[in-house]
Write an enzyme that holds these catalytic residues in place. Structure first.
Site, PDB file in Angstrom:
ATOM      1  N   GLU A  79      -3.539   6.550  -1.348  1.00 11.29           N
ATOM      2  CA  GLU A  79      -2.649   7.719  -1.323  1.00 11.29           C
ATOM      3  C   GLU A  79      -2.408   8.221  -2.743  1.00 11.29           C
ATOM      4  OE1 GLU A  79      -1.785   9.202   1.295  1.00 11.29           O
ATOM      5  OE2 GLU A  79      -2.177   7.732   2.876  1.00 11.29           O
ATOM      6  N   CYS A 142       5.857   4.342   5.456  1.00 14.92           N
ATOM      7  CA  CYS A 142       4.933   4.098   4.343  1.00 14.92           C
ATOM      8  C   CYS A 142       5.226   5.034   3.175  1.00 14.92           C
ATOM      9  CB  CYS A 142       3.487   4.264   4.799  1.00 14.92           C
ATOM     10  SG  CYS A 142       2.957   2.941   5.899  1.00 14.92           S
ATOM     11  N   HIS A 164      -3.649   3.247   2.737  1.00  8.67           N
ATOM     12  CA  HIS A 164      -3.610   3.219   4.205  1.00  8.67           C
ATOM     13  C   HIS A 164      -4.959   2.729   4.736  1.00  8.67           C
ATOM     14  CE1 HIS A 164       0.052   5.908   5.018  1.00  8.67           C
ATOM     15  NE2 HIS A 164       0.181   4.894   5.849  1.00  8.67           N
TER      16      HIS A 164
HETATM   17  N1  PCA Z   1       2.194   2.363   8.832  1.00  4.41           N
HETATM   18  C1  PCA Z   1       3.333   3.256   8.954  1.00  4.41           C
HETATM   19  C2  PCA Z   1       4.535   2.405   8.660  1.00  4.41           C
HETATM   20  C3  PCA Z   1       4.068   0.999   8.722  1.00  4.41           C
HETATM   21  C4  PCA Z   1       2.592   1.070   8.728  1.00  4.41           C
HETATM   22  O1  PCA Z   1       1.826   0.113   8.663  1.00  4.41           O
HETATM   23  C5  PCA Z   1       3.211   4.535   8.131  1.00  4.41           C
HETATM   24  O2  PCA Z   1       2.078   4.978   7.892  1.00  4.41           O
HETATM   25  O3  PCA Z   1       4.221   5.100   7.735  1.00  4.41           O
END
Ligand code: PCA
Length: 193
Positions: A79, A142, A164
């Protein structure tokens, strides 16, 4: 050796596992220049971020890398940015469902991640694993974690990043990736921080 705090999330939204934590558990305890400290984080607005900051305050890491599941993505996605927004489509694991609220009232609109996300995506692609930078970590837990960390550690030498990952094959959802592939990608990411 340098110290890396690496985090993964608990399962959420009815899932039994979260590939972010499963992959973190598979990582060696030393990678490249870094000695890893692994931490499991609750999928709860604010609480998750507070727990990570508390841990980091004790550990004094050189870098903090957080991992999360992004169901529906087919690539490993570092990200680039976190925004000052909480907006949940589904409740977090304590039933919070904020709607269009700031994370830090009066805070900066956004912060850029302080790890080399583009370099990391290229290095993962060179392994033959699909990776591309992402320009939005969403507005769920996240993003909340990344924004809070970037705000807290601005003007310090502590690097902060977020990656991610897709569903893993064990979750029987598509698109998905093998956990061992996700772990290989994360290893390369750490080597390139
Ligand atoms: N993904 C979520 C919150 C926890 C996770 O593993 C997100 O992308 O916000």
């Amino acid at each position: 050796m340098k110290k890396l705090l690496i985090t993964g999330f608990m399962p959420f939204n009815g899932e039994k596992i979260n590939p972010s934590w499963q992959a973190v558990l598979m990582l060696d305890n030393q990678i490249g220049d870094y000695e890893l400290t692994k931490m499991l984080v609750p999928v709860v607005f604010e609480k998750g971020a507070k727990a990570v900051i508390e841990k980091a305050t004790k550990l004094c890491p050189d870098a903090i890398l957080c991992i999360g599941q992004a169901g529906g993505r087919n690539a490993i996605t570092p990200e680039l940015v976190a925004i000052n927004l909480r907006h949940a489509e589904i409740p977090d694991n304590e039933g919070n469902k904020p709607q269009d609220q700031p994370i830090i009232s009066g805070g900066e609109n956004a912060y850029f991640s302080t790890i080399p996300s583009r370099k990391i995506a290229s290095a993962i692609n060179e392994l033959g694993i699909l990776s591309k930078v992402s320009y939005s970590a969403g507005a769920y837990v996240c993003n909340d974690l990344l924004y809070n960390l970037l705000a807290y550690y601005k003007n310090t030498n502590i690097k902060v990043g977020f990656i991610h990952v897709p569903y893993c094959t064990e979750q029987n959802k598509e698109p998905s990736m093998e956990l061992s592939t996700i772990a290989r990608a994360l290893t390369t990411a750490i080597e390139n921080i």
